[in-house]
Motif scaffolding. Structure first.
Motif, PDB file in Angstrom:
ATOM      1  N   ASN A   1       1.235  -1.470  -0.089  1.00  0.00           N
ATOM      2  CA  ASN A   1       0.139  -0.304   0.058  1.00  0.00           C
ATOM      3  C   ASN A   1       0.740   1.239   0.098  1.00  0.00           C
ATOM      4  OD1 ASN A   1      -2.731   1.409   0.120  1.00  0.00           O
ATOM      5  ND2 ASN A   1      -2.385   2.305   2.203  1.00  0.00           N
ATOM      6  N   CYS A   2       2.263   0.809   0.934  1.00  0.00           N
ATOM      7  CA  CYS A   2       2.796   2.877   0.847  1.00  0.00           C
ATOM      8  C   CYS A   2       4.426   2.156   1.047  1.00  0.00           C
ATOM      9  CB  CYS A   2       2.167   3.428   2.043  1.00  0.00           C
ATOM     10  SG  CYS A   2       3.437   2.221   3.893  1.00  0.00           S
ATOM     11  N   GLN A   3       4.353   0.662   0.993  1.00  0.00           N
ATOM     12  CA  GLN A   3       6.235   0.256   0.873  1.00  0.00           C
ATOM     13  C   GLN A   3       6.972   0.894   1.744  1.00  0.00           C
ATOM     14  OE1 GLN A   3       6.630  -1.435  -2.429  1.00  0.00           O
ATOM     15  NE2 GLN A   3       4.168   0.028  -2.755  1.00  0.00           N
ATOM     16  N   GLY A   4       6.228   1.347   3.066  1.00  0.00           N
ATOM     17  CA  GLY A   4       6.770   1.078   4.037  1.00  0.00           C
ATOM     18  C   GLY A   4       7.692  -0.172   4.668  1.00  0.00           C
ATOM     19  N   HIS A   5       8.316   0.005   4.918  1.00  0.00           N
ATOM     20  CA  HIS A   5       9.325  -1.458   4.942  1.00  0.00           C
ATOM     21  C   HIS A   5       9.587  -1.834   6.409  1.00  0.00           C
ATOM     22  CE1 HIS A   5      12.842   0.342   4.914  1.00  0.00           C
ATOM     23  NE2 HIS A   5      12.642   0.639   3.245  1.00  0.00           N
ATOM     24  N   GLU A   6       9.591  -3.072   7.111  1.00  0.00           N
ATOM     25  CA  GLU A   6      10.770  -2.746   8.333  1.00  0.00           C
ATOM     26  C   GLU A   6      11.240  -4.541   7.954  1.00  0.00           C
ATOM     27  OE1 GLU A   6       8.744  -3.361  13.342  1.00  0.00           O
ATOM     28  OE2 GLU A   6       7.144  -4.089  11.686  1.00  0.00           O
ATOM     29  N   ILE A   7      12.125  -4.639   8.666  1.00  0.00           N
ATOM     30  CA  ILE A   7      12.881  -5.646   9.377  1.00  0.00           C
ATOM     31  C   ILE A   7      12.063  -6.994  10.550  1.00  0.00           C
ATOM     32  CG2 ILE A   7      15.012  -7.266   9.286  1.00  0.00           C
ATOM     33  CD1 ILE A   7      16.023  -4.683   7.832  1.00  0.00           C
ATOM     34  N   LEU A   8      11.790  -7.922  10.242  1.00  0.00           N
ATOM     35  CA  LEU A   8      10.726  -9.348  11.589  1.00  0.00           C
ATOM     36  C   LEU A   8      12.053 -10.129  11.566  1.00  0.00           C
ATOM     37  CD1 LEU A   8       7.781  -8.623  10.671  1.00  0.00           C
ATOM     38  CD2 LEU A   8       8.839  -7.027  12.469  1.00  0.00           C
ATOM     39  N   GLU A   9      12.105 -10.273  12.737  1.00  0.00           N
ATOM     40  CA  GLU A   9      12.409 -11.903  12.776  1.00  0.00           C
ATOM     41  C   GLU A   9      11.409 -12.849  12.853  1.00  0.00           C
ATOM     42  OE1 GLU A   9      14.162 -14.764  15.503  1.00  0.00           O
ATOM     43  OE2 GLU A   9      14.137 -12.859  16.022  1.00  0.00           O
ATOM     44  N   ILE A  10      12.025 -13.560  11.392  1.00  0.00           N
ATOM     45  CA  ILE A  10      10.667 -14.996  10.647  1.00  0.00           C
ATOM     46  C   ILE A  10      10.787 -16.337  12.478  1.00  0.00           C
ATOM     47  CG2 ILE A  10      10.800 -16.531   9.435  1.00  0.00           C
ATOM     48  CD1 ILE A  10      12.502 -15.561   7.484  1.00  0.00           C
ATOM     49  N   PRO A  11       9.387 -15.869  12.691  1.00  0.00           N
ATOM     50  CA  PRO A  11       8.700 -17.023  13.889  1.00  0.00           C
ATOM     51  C   PRO A  11       9.446 -17.723  13.320  1.00  0.00           C
ATOM     52  CG  PRO A  11       6.883 -16.244  12.896  1.00  0.00           C
ATOM     53  CD  PRO A  11       8.287 -15.272  12.120  1.00  0.00           C
ATOM     54  N   ARG A  12       9.858 -19.290  14.902  1.00  0.00           N
ATOM     55  CA  ARG A  12       9.655 -20.173  14.529  1.00  0.00           C
ATOM     56  C   ARG A  12       9.407 -21.310  14.569  1.00  0.00           C
ATOM     57  NH1 ARG A  12      15.714 -22.516  16.805  1.00  0.00           N
ATOM     58  NH2 ARG A  12      15.518 -25.152  15.384  1.00  0.00           N
ATOM     59  N   GLY A  13       9.127 -22.009  14.105  1.00  0.00           N
ATOM     60  CA  GLY A  13       8.039 -23.401  14.641  1.00  0.00           C
ATOM     61  C   GLY A  13       6.325 -22.549  14.291  1.00  0.00           C
ATOM     62  N   THR A  14       6.016 -21.938  13.535  1.00  0.00           N
ATOM     63  CA  THR A  14       5.150 -21.010  13.016  1.00  0.00           C
ATOM     64  C   THR A  14       4.731 -20.344  12.117  1.00  0.00           C
ATOM     65  OG1 THR A  14       3.124 -19.887  14.704  1.00  0.00           O
ATOM     66  CG2 THR A  14       5.343 -19.420  14.667  1.00  0.00           C
TER      67      THR A  14
END
Length: 70
Positions: free
Chosen positions: A16-29
């Motif tokens: 929608n706005c091209q905003g971005h954020e770096i997140l940790e990929i959750p383990r096992g879910t």
């Protein structure tokens, strides 16, 4: 190898706005909902994708060694 992939992180980009954020990929879910910090749009996985990382991330969850091992 991509540094984000090595650390099991992915950059989510809002369509929608091209905003971005770096997140940790959750383990096992899977992460099924994500609220964009810039515009507050709620992102849901696209049809056929298991999570928001697969739909909007720079690294999808299936390429994460931690999720393959979980």
């Amino acid at each position: 190898m991509n540094t984000l992939a090595q650390n099991h992180h992915s950059q989510i980009t809002c369509p929608n706005c091209q905003g971005h954020e770096i997140l940790e990929i959750p383990r096992g879910t899977s992460q099924h909902l994500y609220r964009c910090p810039s515009c507050s749009t709620i992102l849901k996985p696209k049809s056929g994708d298991c999570c928001v990382f697969c739909s909007f991330g720079s690294v999808d969850c299936s390429s994460s060694e931690q999720n393959l091992a979980a």
